[in-house]
Design an enzyme around this catalytic site. Structure first.
Site, PDB file in Angstrom:
ATOM      1  N   ASP A 259      -6.208 -14.070  15.411  1.00 11.96           N
ATOM      2  CA  ASP A 259      -7.319 -14.882  15.916  1.00 11.96           C
ATOM      3  C   ASP A 259      -7.034 -16.362  15.715  1.00 11.96           C
ATOM      4  OD1 ASP A 259      -8.850 -12.697  16.692  1.00 11.96           O
ATOM      5  OD2 ASP A 259      -9.846 -12.549  14.746  1.00 11.96           O
TER       6      ASP A 259
ATOM      7  N   ASP B   8     -13.331  -5.388  18.865  1.00 11.52           N
ATOM      8  CA  ASP B   8     -13.062  -6.162  17.659  1.00 11.52           C
ATOM      9  C   ASP B   8     -14.372  -6.559  17.001  1.00 11.52           C
ATOM     10  OD1 ASP B   8     -12.199  -7.911  15.708  1.00 11.52           O
ATOM     11  OD2 ASP B   8     -11.261  -9.333  17.078  1.00 11.52           O
TER      12      ASP B   8
END
Length: 202
Positions: free
Chosen positions: A21, A161
């Protein structure tokens, strides 16, 4: 402080990908890391890098993400004014193209781009921070997207996610998810490799 150690654990585990990320403090209220860390990881990881850009104007950084060795580049629908152009540029750079939807964004917005992308990432928490509570309607949202994909005879993968653990993973897989991203559930566990194995066995 132990990024290499943790990546080597993932290398030795049954995990298929390494999900990363990148946050800019603008699109999401947090900052993570940038290209130097990706470049360093490229030297260490043996898993394909799934790079999730939680940033404004992600199209500006396609060359850098490709050069850092990403296998898949995930961009947010909400951050891309010209999504088709961005998806095409990602593929032209030699990567798989993923499009991410925030929890409030309906899957219907993908109708005109679904056939062009390799993967859709559904956020099951609001992006920016780990250890958030799973948003329950993500299960039905996953099922809705799966129906869209099947009805069109596509092979697009569904990735989810946020808040993934043993219980939510079972629900998401039953709804049609293909890929699950787990962060805190794995890295906060007493035996991360065993936790990965547990999720893979579901």
């Amino acid at each position: 402080m132990n990024l290499r150690r943790d990546v080597e654990m993932v290398n030795a585990s049954e995990a298929d990908w390494l999900h990363l990320d990148i946050m800019d403090g603008v699109f999401v209220p947090n900052i993570s890391f940038g290209f130097p860390v990706l470049e360093a990881l490229k030297q260490v990881t043996t898993k394909p890098m799934d790079v999730h850009l939680m940033i404004v104007e992600p199209q500006k950084f396609i060359p850098e993400i490709a050069a850092a060795g990403a296998w898949l580049m995930n961009v947010h629908y909400e951050a891309c004014l010209h999504l088709h152009r961005t998806v095409t540029a990602i593929k032209d750079a030699g990567m798989k193209a993923g499009v991410t939807l925030n929890p409030h964004t309906p899957v219907a917005v993908l109708e005109d781009i679904l056939g062009e992308v390799d993967l859709v990432l559904l956020m099951s928490v609001n992006p920016g921070f780990g250890a958030q509570k799973f948003i329950e309607h993500s299960v039905e949202k996953t099922a809705r997207l799966k129906r869209m994909i099947r009805n069109r005879g596509l092979r697009t993968l569904i990735e989810v996610d946020g808040g993934v653990n043993r219980d939510t993973a079972r629900q998401l897989l039953a709804a049609g998810a293909d890929v699950l991203v787990a962060g805190n559930y794995i890295f906060k566990s007493a035996d991360p490799a065993a936790t990965i194995r547990e999720l893979k066995s579901l």
